[in-house]
Design a protein around this motif. Sequence first.
Motif, PDB file in Angstrom:
ATOM      1  N   GLN A   1       2.983   5.594   3.727  1.00 57.46           N
ATOM      2  CA  GLN A   1       3.623   5.622   4.829  1.00 57.46           C
ATOM      3  C   GLN A   1       4.000   7.773   3.863  1.00 57.46           C
ATOM      4  N   LEU A   2       4.563   8.593   5.066  1.00 55.27           N
ATOM      5  CA  LEU A   2       4.691   9.124   3.967  1.00 55.27           C
ATOM      6  C   LEU A   2       6.513   9.425   4.228  1.00 55.27           C
ATOM      7  N   ASP A   3       7.458   8.813   3.489  1.00 54.84           N
ATOM      8  CA  ASP A   3       8.653   8.541   3.402  1.00 54.84           C
ATOM      9  C   ASP A   3       8.371   7.948   2.341  1.00 54.84           C
ATOM     10  N   SER A   4       7.491   7.043   2.168  1.00 54.41           N
ATOM     11  CA  SER A   4       6.978   6.576   0.802  1.00 54.41           C
ATOM     12  C   SER A   4       7.041   7.389  -0.145  1.00 54.41           C
ATOM     13  N   LEU A   5       6.455   7.752   0.222  1.00 51.15           N
ATOM     14  CA  LEU A   5       5.391   9.354  -1.013  1.00 51.15           C
ATOM     15  C   LEU A   5       6.196  10.303  -1.299  1.00 51.15           C
TER      16      LEU A   5
ATOM     17  N   SER B   1       9.106  -5.569  -1.710  1.00 51.56           N
ATOM     18  CA  SER B   1       8.106  -6.193  -1.285  1.00 51.56           C
ATOM     19  C   SER B   1       7.502  -5.518  -1.694  1.00 51.56           C
ATOM     20  N   PRO B   2       6.092  -6.187  -2.257  1.00 53.57           N
ATOM     21  CA  PRO B   2       5.076  -5.697  -3.621  1.00 53.57           C
ATOM     22  C   PRO B   2       4.682  -4.582  -2.739  1.00 53.57           C
ATOM     23  N   LEU B   3       4.200  -4.246  -1.608  1.00 51.46           N
ATOM     24  CA  LEU B   3       3.765  -3.258  -0.975  1.00 51.46           C
ATOM     25  C   LEU B   3       4.312  -2.229  -0.655  1.00 51.46           C
ATOM     26  N   ALA B   4       6.050  -1.860  -0.317  1.00 55.58           N
ATOM     27  CA  ALA B   4       6.731  -0.904  -0.531  1.00 55.58           C
ATOM     28  C   ALA B   4       6.695  -0.705  -2.535  1.00 55.58           C
ATOM     29  N   ALA B   5       6.567  -1.623  -2.702  1.00 51.87           N
ATOM     30  CA  ALA B   5       6.922  -1.119  -4.221  1.00 51.87           C
ATOM     31  C   ALA B   5       5.573  -0.139  -5.498  1.00 51.87           C
ATOM     32  N   ALA B   6       4.366  -0.529  -4.190  1.00 50.25           N
ATOM     33  CA  ALA B   6       3.002  -0.019  -4.910  1.00 50.25           C
ATOM     34  C   ALA B   6       3.320   0.947  -3.980  1.00 50.25           C
ATOM     35  N   SER B   7       3.372   1.645  -3.121  1.00 50.17           N
ATOM     36  CA  SER B   7       4.134   2.777  -2.592  1.00 50.17           C
ATOM     37  C   SER B   7       4.994   3.790  -3.122  1.00 50.17           C
ATOM     38  N   LEU B   8       5.808   3.310  -4.003  1.00 56.47           N
ATOM     39  CA  LEU B   8       6.108   4.094  -4.440  1.00 56.47           C
ATOM     40  C   LEU B   8       6.154   4.038  -5.730  1.00 56.47           C
ATOM     41  N   LEU B   9       5.034   3.204  -6.601  1.00 53.54           N
ATOM     42  CA  LEU B   9       4.447   4.012  -8.051  1.00 53.54           C
ATOM     43  C   LEU B   9       3.841   4.599  -7.810  1.00 53.54           C
ATOM     44  N   LEU B  10       3.191   5.057  -6.808  1.00 52.78           N
ATOM     45  CA  LEU B  10       1.599   6.368  -6.247  1.00 52.78           C
ATOM     46  C   LEU B  10       2.143   7.274  -7.565  1.00 52.78           C
TER      47      LEU B  10
ATOM     48  N   GLY C   1      -4.699   5.706 -20.495  1.00 54.36           N
ATOM     49  CA  GLY C   1      -4.466   6.570 -19.067  1.00 54.36           C
ATOM     50  C   GLY C   1      -5.663   7.070 -18.008  1.00 54.36           C
ATOM     51  N   LEU C   2      -7.270   6.810 -18.407  1.00 53.22           N
ATOM     52  CA  LEU C   2      -7.534   6.883 -17.540  1.00 53.22           C
ATOM     53  C   LEU C   2      -8.359   6.109 -17.279  1.00 53.22           C
ATOM     54  N   SER C   3      -8.057   4.375 -17.512  1.00 53.30           N
ATOM     55  CA  SER C   3      -8.363   3.674 -16.094  1.00 53.30           C
ATOM     56  C   SER C   3      -6.932   3.625 -16.528  1.00 53.30           C
ATOM     57  N   PHE C   4      -5.581   3.941 -16.187  1.00 50.45           N
ATOM     58  CA  PHE C   4      -4.630   3.400 -14.647  1.00 50.45           C
ATOM     59  C   PHE C   4      -4.281   4.868 -13.900  1.00 50.45           C
ATOM     60  N   THR C   5      -5.312   6.465 -14.437  1.00 46.88           N
ATOM     61  CA  THR C   5      -5.110   7.330 -13.429  1.00 46.88           C
ATOM     62  C   THR C   5      -6.397   6.936 -11.896  1.00 46.88           C
ATOM     63  N   ILE C   6      -6.910   6.214 -12.345  1.00 52.19           N
ATOM     64  CA  ILE C   6      -8.497   5.328 -11.501  1.00 52.19           C
ATOM     65  C   ILE C   6      -8.065   4.787 -10.687  1.00 52.19           C
ATOM     66  N   SER C   7      -7.414   4.302 -11.295  1.00 53.44           N
ATOM     67  CA  SER C   7      -6.654   2.493 -10.898  1.00 53.44           C
ATOM     68  C   SER C   7      -5.365   3.479  -9.542  1.00 53.44           C
ATOM     69  N   THR C   8      -4.895   4.196  -9.966  1.00 54.36           N
ATOM     70  CA  THR C   8      -3.481   4.830  -9.025  1.00 54.36           C
ATOM     71  C   THR C   8      -4.348   5.186  -8.278  1.00 54.36           C
ATOM     72  N   ILE C   9      -5.653   6.341  -8.635  1.00 53.36           N
ATOM     73  CA  ILE C   9      -5.901   6.963  -7.022  1.00 53.36           C
ATOM     74  C   ILE C   9      -6.705   5.796  -5.908  1.00 53.36           C
ATOM     75  N   ALA C  10      -7.213   4.864  -7.071  1.00 52.78           N
ATOM     76  CA  ALA C  10      -7.989   4.229  -5.951  1.00 52.78           C
ATOM     77  C   ALA C  10      -7.125   3.251  -5.489  1.00 52.78           C
ATOM     78  N   LEU C  11      -6.243   3.094  -5.589  1.00 50.13           N
ATOM     79  CA  LEU C  11      -4.820   2.502  -4.281  1.00 50.13           C
ATOM     80  C   LEU C  11      -4.449   2.816  -3.497  1.00 50.13           C
ATOM     81  N   GLY C  12      -4.138   4.031  -3.615  1.00 55.02           N
ATOM     82  CA  GLY C  12      -3.767   4.613  -2.892  1.00 55.02           C
ATOM     83  C   GLY C  12      -4.605   5.267  -1.777  1.00 55.02           C
ATOM     84  N   THR C  13      -5.911   5.147  -2.234  1.00 60.78           N
ATOM     85  CA  THR C  13      -7.043   5.729  -0.974  1.00 60.78           C
ATOM     86  C   THR C  13      -7.004   3.815  -0.299  1.00 60.78           C
ATOM     87  N   GLY C  14      -7.088   2.523  -1.255  1.00 61.28           N
ATOM     88  CA  GLY C  14      -7.284   1.238   0.051  1.00 61.28           C
ATOM     89  C   GLY C  14      -5.776   1.432   0.950  1.00 61.28           C
TER      90      GLY C  14
END
Length: 246
Positions: free
Chosen positions: A192-196, A40-49, A171-184
């Motif tokens: 989930q902690l196991d995904s992290l 699922s894209p949700l699981a993929a996004a969690s692995l990406l962070l 790098g700045l744009s992608f870093t901010i985006s990644t932090i914001a996605l994790g926050t969202g």
Amino acid sequence: MIDFSIALVVATFFAAGLVKGVSGMGLPTVAMGVLGGLISPLAAASLLLVPSFVTNVWQLFAGPNLGALLRKLWPMMLAIVAGTITGSFLLAGDDTRVTTAALGVALVAYSLYTLFARQLRITDRLEPRLSPLVGVATGLVGGGTGVFVIPAVPYLQALGLQKDDLVQALGLSFTISTIALGTGLAWHGVLQLDSLALSSMAIIPALGGMWAGQALRSRISPSSFRRGFLVALLILGTEMASRVMF
């Protein structure tokens, strides 16, 4: 199954790091494109962070003009945060059919634009007006799909930045985006902690792929490599987007 999952993550992030090492970008896009087609894209996004954050911070601080770029791009960065947190409800809902199709559309749009569109040029007069709008749009797309390249990458390329400044701005744009996605995702209670933990393991193959890509960059044509990469993304995105119709 666990061994297969780990092998899949290792292979995906090595390939994604390789693309980033050669072209300076593409790790989140490749990782979301490959993993989003299998899980699922949700699981993929969690692995990406975690690997996305680490590799983009590396890229961010490797450049020479972080302070100047922050002063120039802060309205866009704030808008990315707001848009990403707002758009993350789509990934958090984990409606696999919808999120997979949305991810596919994002990959197709990015591939087609980058392959065929002419290079734009944004004037200094237009930049203050466009930056927040581009940031919100990037955040909404990224929050819903995990892909942060549209329209941020074409916009940053159109600002006429020097090569090193452009790489650092990405790098700045992608870093901010990644932090914001994790926050969202955390705000919606789906991080989930196991995904992290598995995501943290992906740092090593991602960095290994980046090193290999940087070594390979001098031996191949980056433009030809990039075209091949975009064609592969176009095919993958088309297949993912078509699933909603069948």
